[in-house]
Design a protein around this motif. Sequence first.
Motif, short mmCIF file in Angstrom:
data_model
loop_
_atom_site.label_atom_id
_atom_site.label_comp_id
_atom_site.label_asym_id
_atom_site.label_seq_id
_atom_site.Cartn_x
_atom_site.Cartn_y
_atom_site.Cartn_z
N VAL A 167 0.84 -1.20 0.00
CA VAL A 167 0.00 0.00 0.00
C VAL A 167 0.88 1.25 0.00
O VAL A 167 1.74 1.40 0.87
CB VAL A 167 -0.94 0.03 1.23
N GLU A 168 0.67 2.11 -0.98
CA GLU A 168 1.43 3.36 -1.09
C GLU A 168 0.44 4.53 -1.08
O GLU A 168 -0.70 4.40 -1.53
CB GLU A 168 2.21 3.39 -2.41
N PHE A 169 0.91 5.67 -0.62
CA PHE A 169 0.07 6.87 -0.57
C PHE A 169 0.67 7.99 -1.39
O PHE A 169 1.88 8.22 -1.34
CB PHE A 169 -0.11 7.35 0.87
N VAL A 170 -0.19 8.68 -2.12
CA VAL A 170 0.15 9.95 -2.75
C VAL A 170 -0.71 10.97 -2.02
O VAL A 170 -1.93 11.01 -2.21
CB VAL A 170 -0.16 9.93 -4.26
N ALA A 171 -0.08 11.75 -1.16
CA ALA A 171 -0.84 12.62 -0.25
C ALA A 171 -0.71 14.10 -0.60
O ALA A 171 0.40 14.63 -0.65
CB ALA A 171 -0.40 12.39 1.19
N ALA A 172 -1.85 14.72 -0.83
CA ALA A 172 -1.94 16.17 -0.98
C ALA A 172 -2.70 16.65 0.26
O ALA A 172 -3.92 16.59 0.30
CB ALA A 172 -2.68 16.54 -2.26
N ASP A 173 -1.96 17.08 1.27
CA ASP A 173 -2.60 17.44 2.54
C ASP A 173 -2.40 18.92 2.86
O ASP A 173 -1.65 19.63 2.19
CB ASP A 173 -2.08 16.55 3.66
N ARG A 174 -3.11 19.37 3.87
CA ARG A 174 -3.06 20.77 4.34
C ARG A 174 -3.29 21.76 3.19
O ARG A 174 -2.69 22.82 3.13
CB ARG A 174 -1.73 21.03 5.05
N LEU A 175 -4.19 21.39 2.29
CA LEU A 175 -4.44 22.21 1.10
C LEU A 175 -5.03 23.57 1.43
O LEU A 175 -4.81 24.54 0.71
CB LEU A 175 -5.36 21.45 0.13
N ALA A 176 -5.80 23.66 2.51
CA ALA A 176 -6.40 24.94 2.90
C ALA A 176 -5.36 25.92 3.43
O ALA A 176 -5.54 27.13 3.35
CB ALA A 176 -7.49 24.72 3.95
N MET A 177 -4.25 25.40 3.94
CA MET A 177 -3.20 26.25 4.48
C MET A 177 -2.24 26.72 3.38
O MET A 177 -1.88 27.88 3.32
CB MET A 177 -2.39 25.51 5.56
N ASP A 178 -1.83 25.77 2.53
CA ASP A 178 -0.90 26.09 1.45
C ASP A 178 -1.11 25.07 0.34
O ASP A 178 -0.48 24.02 0.32
CB ASP A 178 0.55 26.05 1.97
N ARG A 179 -2.01 25.41 -0.57
CA ARG A 179 -2.39 24.47 -1.63
C ARG A 179 -1.19 24.08 -2.50
O ARG A 179 -1.02 22.92 -2.83
CB ARG A 179 -3.51 25.07 -2.50
N ASP A 180 -0.38 25.07 -2.86
CA ASP A 180 0.76 24.77 -3.73
C ASP A 180 1.71 23.77 -3.07
O ASP A 180 2.20 22.84 -3.72
CB ASP A 180 1.51 26.05 -4.09
N ALA A 181 1.98 23.96 -1.79
CA ALA A 181 2.88 23.05 -1.09
C ALA A 181 2.27 21.65 -0.98
O ALA A 181 2.97 20.65 -1.16
CB ALA A 181 3.21 23.59 0.30
N GLY A 182 0.97 21.59 -0.71
CA GLY A 182 0.30 20.29 -0.62
C GLY A 182 0.34 19.54 -1.94
O GLY A 182 0.60 18.33 -1.97
N MET A 183 0.10 20.25 -3.03
CA MET A 183 0.14 19.61 -4.35
C MET A 183 1.57 19.21 -4.71
O MET A 183 1.79 18.18 -5.35
CB MET A 183 -0.45 20.53 -5.41
N ALA A 184 2.54 20.01 -4.29
CA ALA A 184 3.94 19.68 -4.55
C ALA A 184 4.32 18.39 -3.83
O ALA A 184 5.04 17.54 -4.39
CB ALA A 184 4.85 20.82 -4.13
N ARG A 185 3.85 18.22 -2.59
CA ARG A 185 4.13 16.99 -1.85
C ARG A 185 3.54 15.78 -2.59
O ARG A 185 4.17 14.72 -2.67
CB ARG A 185 3.58 17.07 -0.43
N ALA A 186 2.34 15.96 -3.12
CA ALA A 186 1.70 14.86 -3.86
C ALA A 186 2.49 14.52 -5.11
O ALA A 186 2.68 13.34 -5.44
CB ALA A 186 0.26 15.24 -4.22
N GLN A 187 2.96 15.53 -5.81
CA GLN A 187 3.74 15.28 -7.03
C GLN A 187 5.06 14.57 -6.71
O GLN A 187 5.48 13.68 -7.45
CB GLN A 187 4.00 16.59 -7.78
N GLU A 188 5.68 14.94 -5.61
CA GLU A 188 6.91 14.26 -5.19
C GLU A 188 6.64 12.78 -4.91
O GLU A 188 7.41 11.90 -5.31
CB GLU A 188 7.48 14.92 -3.94
N ALA A 189 5.53 12.52 -4.23
CA ALA A 189 5.16 11.12 -3.93
C ALA A 189 4.85 10.37 -5.22
O ALA A 189 5.20 9.18 -5.36
CB ALA A 189 3.96 11.08 -2.99
#
Length: 195
Positions: A167-189
Amino acid sequence: MHILHIDSAITGEASVSRKLTAEIVARLQAADASATVTYRDLNKGVPAIDTEWFHAVRLAPENPTAEQQKLIDISDAYLQEVKDADVLVIGSPVYNFTLTAQLKNWLDQIARAGQSFRYTEAGPEGLLKGKRAIIAYSAAGTPFGSDLDHASGYLRFILGFLGITDVEFVAADRLAMDRDAGMARAQEAMERIAA
């Protein structure tokens, strides 16, 4: 390779988890031109298990009524899609610190003793072995893996209980605080996921 692509977000085209699952599936297909996909949108409705379901599916009467057979057929269809899949790509947005009701209903439909797990003298054994699951996790405010996150740990546990331990996760979290950073974390994953 056969992929089961599951979405559960209620937010339609605005859904981050839907965008992530679509990208994950596209990457898997790009890596394997022969890959096939079954798509299931849980937002269209997944029956919750109840007393009628218990009597039809869990108790498995020899001569089910027409209504019982309908409940059996629905549950069987969900479970067969999982059995047929090599890879599950599951969209799991976080609502109120946990997974969607639709996704929980689907898990309840496929968690069936003797079908997807069994009890042995050594304890429960998952029967859906040899599959990979990639979870697209999205959350407006819930940090992935934090004490507030009651979705990812449960998903990892229940899938493992059913025999799906890769089981692997691609996580875009804390989007309400900093959407760009959350999406960047997801892209890295996403980049780390080997196709």
